[in-house]
Motif scaffolding. Structure first.
Motif, PDB file in Angstrom:
ATOM      1  N   GLY A   1       6.650   5.753  -0.646  1.00 17.18           N
ATOM      2  CA  GLY A   1       5.360   6.313  -1.671  1.00 17.18           C
ATOM      3  C   GLY A   1       5.510   5.496  -2.678  1.00 17.18           C
ATOM      4  O   GLY A   1       6.271   4.768  -2.936  1.00 17.18           O
ATOM      5  N   ALA A   2       4.531   5.943  -3.510  1.00 15.01           N
ATOM      6  CA  ALA A   2       4.526   5.122  -4.945  1.00 15.01           C
ATOM      7  C   ALA A   2       5.600   5.534  -5.815  1.00 15.01           C
ATOM      8  O   ALA A   2       6.228   6.427  -5.833  1.00 15.01           O
ATOM      9  CB  ALA A   2       3.185   5.460  -5.663  1.00 15.01           C
ATOM     10  N   MET A   3       6.285   4.433  -6.323  1.00 20.24           N
ATOM     11  CA  MET A   3       7.563   4.501  -7.326  1.00 20.24           C
ATOM     12  C   MET A   3       6.982   5.141  -8.544  1.00 20.24           C
ATOM     13  O   MET A   3       7.841   5.649  -9.258  1.00 20.24           O
ATOM     14  CB  MET A   3       7.959   2.910  -7.646  1.00 20.24           C
ATOM     15  N   ASP A   4       5.881   5.161  -8.942  1.00 15.45           N
ATOM     16  CA  ASP A   4       5.279   5.803  -9.992  1.00 15.45           C
ATOM     17  C   ASP A   4       4.056   6.868  -9.580  1.00 15.45           C
ATOM     18  O   ASP A   4       2.783   6.628  -9.349  1.00 15.45           O
ATOM     19  CB  ASP A   4       4.811   4.871 -11.107  1.00 15.45           C
ATOM     20  N   ASP A   5       4.613   7.964  -9.132  1.00 14.86           N
ATOM     21  CA  ASP A   5       3.779   8.967  -8.368  1.00 14.86           C
ATOM     22  C   ASP A   5       2.560   9.548  -9.435  1.00 14.86           C
ATOM     23  O   ASP A   5       1.322   9.879  -9.021  1.00 14.86           O
ATOM     24  CB  ASP A   5       4.369   9.872  -7.729  1.00 14.86           C
TER      25      ASP A   5
ATOM     26  N   ILE B   1       0.778  -1.041  -0.008  1.00 15.17           N
ATOM     27  CA  ILE B   1       0.027  -0.004  -0.007  1.00 15.17           C
ATOM     28  C   ILE B   1       0.852   1.315  -0.061  1.00 15.17           C
ATOM     29  O   ILE B   1       1.909   1.486   0.961  1.00 15.17           O
ATOM     30  CB  ILE B   1      -1.026   0.061   1.230  1.00 15.17           C
ATOM     31  N   GLN B   2       0.636   2.205  -0.865  1.00 17.10           N
ATOM     32  CA  GLN B   2       1.444   3.399  -1.223  1.00 17.10           C
ATOM     33  C   GLN B   2       0.478   4.627  -1.478  1.00 17.10           C
ATOM     34  O   GLN B   2      -0.568   4.468  -2.110  1.00 17.10           O
ATOM     35  CB  GLN B   2       2.450   3.074  -2.253  1.00 17.10           C
TER      36      GLN B   2
ATOM     37  N   GLU C   1      -5.609  13.072  -4.317  1.00 16.82           N
ATOM     38  CA  GLU C   1      -4.477  12.672  -5.212  1.00 16.82           C
ATOM     39  C   GLU C   1      -3.422  11.991  -4.221  1.00 16.82           C
ATOM     40  O   GLU C   1      -2.553  11.003  -4.662  1.00 16.82           O
ATOM     41  CB  GLU C   1      -3.757  13.684  -5.947  1.00 16.82           C
ATOM     42  N   ASN C   2      -3.521  12.131  -2.877  1.00 17.70           N
ATOM     43  CA  ASN C   2      -2.467  11.432  -2.125  1.00 17.70           C
ATOM     44  C   ASN C   2      -3.417  10.280  -1.434  1.00 17.70           C
ATOM     45  O   ASN C   2      -2.594   9.636  -0.679  1.00 17.70           O
ATOM     46  CB  ASN C   2      -2.162  12.330  -0.734  1.00 17.70           C
ATOM     47  N   ALA C   3      -4.588   9.608  -2.145  1.00 16.41           N
ATOM     48  CA  ALA C   3      -5.191   8.602  -1.401  1.00 16.41           C
ATOM     49  C   ALA C   3      -4.474   7.207  -1.599  1.00 16.41           C
ATOM     50  O   ALA C   3      -3.669   7.301  -2.592  1.00 16.41           O
ATOM     51  CB  ALA C   3      -6.456   8.543  -2.054  1.00 16.41           C
ATOM     52  N   ALA C   4      -4.434   6.530  -0.627  1.00 22.04           N
ATOM     53  CA  ALA C   4      -3.566   5.155  -0.797  1.00 22.04           C
ATOM     54  C   ALA C   4      -4.172   4.303  -1.523  1.00 22.04           C
ATOM     55  O   ALA C   4      -5.476   4.098  -1.953  1.00 22.04           O
ATOM     56  CB  ALA C   4      -3.398   4.657   0.530  1.00 22.04           C
TER      57      ALA C   4
ATOM     58  N   THR D   1       3.671   2.173   3.180  1.00 19.48           N
ATOM     59  CA  THR D   1       4.355   1.054   3.523  1.00 19.48           C
ATOM     60  C   THR D   1       5.733   1.459   3.671  1.00 19.48           C
ATOM     61  O   THR D   1       6.339   1.756   2.841  1.00 19.48           O
ATOM     62  CB  THR D   1       4.149  -0.352   2.941  1.00 19.48           C
ATOM     63  N   GLN D   2       6.404   1.189   4.774  1.00 15.78           N
ATOM     64  CA  GLN D   2       7.959   1.457   5.170  1.00 15.78           C
ATOM     65  C   GLN D   2       8.716   0.195   5.411  1.00 15.78           C
ATOM     66  O   GLN D   2       8.369  -0.144   6.590  1.00 15.78           O
ATOM     67  CB  GLN D   2       8.114   2.732   6.264  1.00 15.78           C
TER      68      GLN D   2
END
Length: 325
Positions: free
Chosen positions: A30-34, A13-14, A48-51, A130-131
């Motif tokens: 965060g997403a690798m492809d934002d 989850i990102q 736009e920041n929704a997981a 997720t970290q």
């Protein structure tokens, strides 16, 4: 809610990432492809920041437990919902009990599943991402596994099906090659520690993405690029996109799960507008670096922002037309 039925590889989850904790040594994740994440959320009317769910390998199957709209963006995938095929970069609708089956990935490295309202896991230090290194955020700080139940935020929004042009087409560059990803970079702090021969190797070589690459960093293979003399630096702050040269001369691109500090010399940094292109480059694929100026990096950022602005405007028009019927 969503039930994960089967998963291959480290799906997670990102959201857009965790940016306020860097000074404490907590990376962004965060997403690798934002760009793909933002596009999916825009299609659904989400923040736009929704997981969302980042899916790096196929097959991947899940079941929806209620009626809900969703969008698939990022890598080009072969997918179907309740037996109905879904094109890439497509918004669709699931009914309670429907199974989403993502079977194969024909192009790119990561697909994103966004749902109306977003994946509703707890915020940890300002983000739902997720970290992996710290094992927090996302769902219990770990990759998703079969049997996981993902909560979805409540949403009553109703959408029709539609598709959008993928960012990889709209933002394609004239020098794009079918078998290489051209990545624009700006020279970094220790660039002058490399002589002209080493610098030329860096620019002229086609770099292979090794199997040791992941969300932490992309390890590349090619001719050894070594400094004029060994560089010994104290560990200092680094950010995603920084390209370091370890003693073996093989570049490492720091990615979203990068640590916040490191001591290897930095030869260059991927511009922000191209980091998603690296995130969609596959293991075994080829990268080539193109020197860019600061003003060019700003212009590239502007092109990316304009793409997202057009998408927001088009979605507003679609919804206005729908509600006026």
């Amino acid at each position: 809610m969503i039930e994960i039925l089967s998963v291959t590889g480290p799906a997670s989850i990102q959201d857009l990432g965790r940016f306020d904790q860097y000074r404490f040594g907590v990376g962004t994740s965060g997403a690798m492809d934002d760009v793909a994440l933002r596009a999916g959320n825009i299609m659904l009317g989400n923040d736009e920041n929704a997981a969302a769910v980042e899916i790096p390998m196929m097959p991947f199957r899940l079941r929806f437990d209620r009626n809900i709209a969703f969008a698939l963006t990022g890598a080009a995938v072969e997918a179907e919902i309740a037996g109905r095929a879904i094109p890439p970069w497509w918004r669709s609708y699931a009914r309670a009990g429907d199974i989403l089956n993502i079977k194969a990935m024909s192009h790119g490295a990561r697909s994103y599943l966004a749902v109306s309202g977003g994946i509703d896991v707890p915020m940890v230090m300002g983000s739902r991402s997720t970290q992996f290194r710290g094992e927090f955020g996302g769902l219990h700080g770990r990759p998703l596994q079969a049997g996981d139940i993902l909560p979805c935020a409540a949403s009553t929004a109703v959408f029709g099906e539609l598709g959008i042009e993928p960012a990889g087409i709209t933002l394609a560059r004239t020098n794009d090659a079918a078998d290489e990803t051209i990545v624009r970079v700006i020279v970094a702090g220790e660039y002058e520690a490399f002589d002209a021969t080493a610098q030329d190797l860096f620019w002229s070589s086609s770099w292979t993405i090794t199997p040791q690459s992941n969300r932490y960093g992309y390890r590349l293979q090619g001719p050894a690029v070594k400094p004029k003399a060994p560089v010994e630096k104290r560990s200092h702050g680094i950010v995603p996109g920084v390209i370091q040269i370890p003693p073996n001369g093989q570049p490492i691109i720091q990615m979203r799960d990068a640590q916040t500090s490191g001591g290897y010399p930095k030869i260059a940094t991927v511009i922000g507008a191209d980091l998603w292109r690296v995130g969609q480059a596959r293991l075994g694929g080829k990268l080539r670096f193109e020197q860019s100026a600061y003003t060019d990096a700003l212009a590239a950022e502007g092109e990316m922002s304009a793409y997202l602005d057009r998408l927001r405007a088009n979605m507003r028009l679609v919804e206005e037309a729908r509600t006026c019927r």
